[in-house]
Scaffold this active site. Sequence first.
Site, PDB file in Angstrom:
ATOM      1  CB  SER A   1      -1.364   0.069   1.050  1.00 40.85           C
ATOM      2  OG  SER A   1      -1.888   1.495   1.804  1.00 40.85           O
TER       3      SER A   1
ATOM      4  CE1 TYR B   1      -4.239  -1.733   4.687  1.00 42.10           C
ATOM      5  CE2 TYR B   1      -3.167   0.336   4.829  1.00 42.10           C
ATOM      6  CZ  TYR B   1      -4.722  -1.369   3.911  1.00 42.10           C
ATOM      7  OH  TYR B   1      -3.992  -0.718   2.174  1.00 42.10           O
TER       8      TYR B   1
HETATM    9  P1  NAD Z   1     -11.447  -6.146  -0.265  1.00 41.90           P
HETATM   10  O1  NAD Z   1     -12.203  -5.971   1.038  1.00 41.90           O
HETATM   11  O2  NAD Z   1     -12.209  -5.593  -1.499  1.00 41.90           O
HETATM   12  O3  NAD Z   1     -10.877  -7.649  -0.549  1.00 41.90           O
HETATM   13  C1  NAD Z   1     -10.222  -8.209   0.214  1.00 41.90           C
HETATM   14  C2  NAD Z   1     -10.136 -10.495   0.333  1.00 41.90           C
HETATM   15  O4  NAD Z   1      -9.330 -10.338   0.889  1.00 41.90           O
HETATM   16  C3  NAD Z   1     -11.664 -10.457   0.234  1.00 41.90           C
HETATM   17  O5  NAD Z   1     -11.486 -11.149  -0.801  1.00 41.90           O
HETATM   18  C4  NAD Z   1     -11.553 -10.659   1.187  1.00 41.90           C
HETATM   19  O6  NAD Z   1     -13.009 -12.321   1.652  1.00 41.90           O
HETATM   20  C5  NAD Z   1     -10.285 -11.430   1.719  1.00 41.90           C
HETATM   21  N1  NAD Z   1      -9.747 -11.811   3.135  1.00 41.90           N
HETATM   22  C6  NAD Z   1     -10.607 -11.026   4.305  1.00 41.90           C
HETATM   23  N2  NAD Z   1      -9.933 -11.443   5.902  1.00 41.90           N
HETATM   24  C7  NAD Z   1      -9.450 -12.536   4.967  1.00 41.90           C
HETATM   25  C8  NAD Z   1      -9.044 -13.847   5.385  1.00 41.90           C
HETATM   26  N3  NAD Z   1      -8.959 -13.876   7.131  1.00 41.90           N
HETATM   27  N4  NAD Z   1      -8.395 -15.127   4.544  1.00 41.90           N
HETATM   28  C9  NAD Z   1      -8.478 -14.917   3.324  1.00 41.90           C
HETATM   29  N5  NAD Z   1      -9.226 -14.039   2.591  1.00 41.90           N
HETATM   30  C10 NAD Z   1      -9.629 -13.054   3.800  1.00 41.90           C
HETATM   31  O7  NAD Z   1     -10.244  -5.264  -0.638  1.00 41.90           O
HETATM   32  P2  NAD Z   1      -9.121  -4.397  -1.285  1.00 41.90           P
HETATM   33  O8  NAD Z   1      -9.935  -3.073  -1.400  1.00 41.90           O
HETATM   34  O9  NAD Z   1      -9.573  -5.668  -2.424  1.00 41.90           O
HETATM   35  O10 NAD Z   1      -7.537  -4.977  -0.651  1.00 41.90           O
HETATM   36  C11 NAD Z   1      -6.938  -5.933  -1.384  1.00 41.90           C
HETATM   37  C12 NAD Z   1      -5.744  -5.653  -1.038  1.00 41.90           C
HETATM   38  O11 NAD Z   1      -5.335  -4.206  -1.255  1.00 41.90           O
HETATM   39  C13 NAD Z   1      -5.470  -5.479   0.720  1.00 41.90           C
HETATM   40  O12 NAD Z   1      -4.211  -6.002   0.863  1.00 41.90           O
HETATM   41  C14 NAD Z   1      -6.010  -3.985   0.993  1.00 41.90           C
HETATM   42  O13 NAD Z   1      -4.938  -3.416   2.181  1.00 41.90           O
HETATM   43  C15 NAD Z   1      -5.034  -3.095  -0.635  1.00 41.90           C
HETATM   44  N6  NAD Z   1      -5.091  -2.675   0.093  1.00 41.90           N
HETATM   45  C16 NAD Z   1      -6.122  -1.775  -0.620  1.00 41.90           C
HETATM   46  C17 NAD Z   1      -5.965  -0.478  -0.769  1.00 41.90           C
HETATM   47  C18 NAD Z   1      -7.548   0.622  -1.316  1.00 41.90           C
HETATM   48  O14 NAD Z   1      -7.860   1.715  -1.596  1.00 41.90           O
HETATM   49  N7  NAD Z   1      -9.135  -0.511  -1.719  1.00 41.90           N
HETATM   50  C19 NAD Z   1      -5.220   0.511  -1.110  1.00 41.90           C
HETATM   51  C20 NAD Z   1      -4.333   0.001  -1.084  1.00 41.90           C
HETATM   52  C21 NAD Z   1      -3.503  -0.818  -0.898  1.00 41.90           C
END
Ligand code: NAD
Length: 260
Positions: free
Chosen positions: A142, A155
């Site tokens: 991130s 985080y």
């Molecule tokens: P999201 O909530 O849409 O997706 C998260 C996924 O992780 C889902 O499929 C969920 O079921 C799964 N998950 C959660 N807990 C879990 C567990 N215990 N075991 C297995 N799977 C699990 O979130 P996203 O926004 O797509 O985020 C995905 C990644 O990207 C994360 O690591 C997040 O930190 C990172 N990220 C997101 C953003 C953003 O703005 N959305 C920015 C930077 C980084």
Amino acid sequence: MPARRTAIVTGSTSGIGLAIAHALAADGCNVVVNSFSDTPDDHAIASEIAKSHSVEAVYVKADMSKGAECRALVDTTVERFGGVDILVNNAGIQHVAPVEEFPAEKWDAIIAINLSSSFHTIAAAVPHMKKAGRGRIVNIASAHGLVASPFKSAYVSAKHGIMGLTKTVALEVATSGITCNAICPGYVLTPLVEAQIPDQMKAHDMDRETVIREVMLDKQPTKEFVTVEEIGATAVFLCSDAAAQINGTHISVDGGWTAD
Ligand code: NAD
């Protein structure tokens, strides 16, 4: 035609992980889709990926907060496909609170899912990659792997940790045909983020566009969300032959957030 590569994408039933699973399948990989639940919808996601891209895709339940399940995800993949060529550590959760009020169980869950899970999957996958003489590890970090924001102690700690893990593993696997890199997204418009917009509109008495520009994208200089497809394309690039000498580093996809 070369044999299809096999890719594991953790946390791939939603958002960024789902887009990466689609992008790797579109690039010709067989894909293991993962989350912690085990519903017909989860399996339907894998079927849809297989159908859309004419590859094999399976759903494997594994709770990334549990080390043994992280390792079992890799073992199941190797049993099913004979190896693992690509490991994308994407699963992640968030909790926002001042450090003195941050619930200890949320801290533990975020460190387990956002950081320790990658240690376990990498530890389980590297021997198979070494044996094959090739591999790609992509950790979804991130902008918060590089800079901090208030109220996100767990985080930010986990994401800074994943940057250290990325660099360390990269050094250890460098002569084995394996690379290990991170992607550092800024604010990405995932279903999770989209769902927050109506509440923010109410809380700030602003219209959708103003909330997005002045509240959510305050730190993102382009004032535009990153798209999940842009993260998917970056992952495909890091897994390509063209990226063979990119190792132990990160690609920021954050609209300039961390430019300094
Ligand atoms: P999201 O909530 O849409 O997706 C998260 C996924 O992780 C889902 O499929 C969920 O079921 C799964 N998950 C959660 N807990 C879990 C567990 N215990 N075991 C297995 N799977 C699990 O979130 P996203 O926004 O797509 O985020 C995905 C990644 O990207 C994360 O690591 C997040 O930190 C990172 N990220 C997101 C953003 C953003 O703005 N959305 C920015 C930077 C980084």
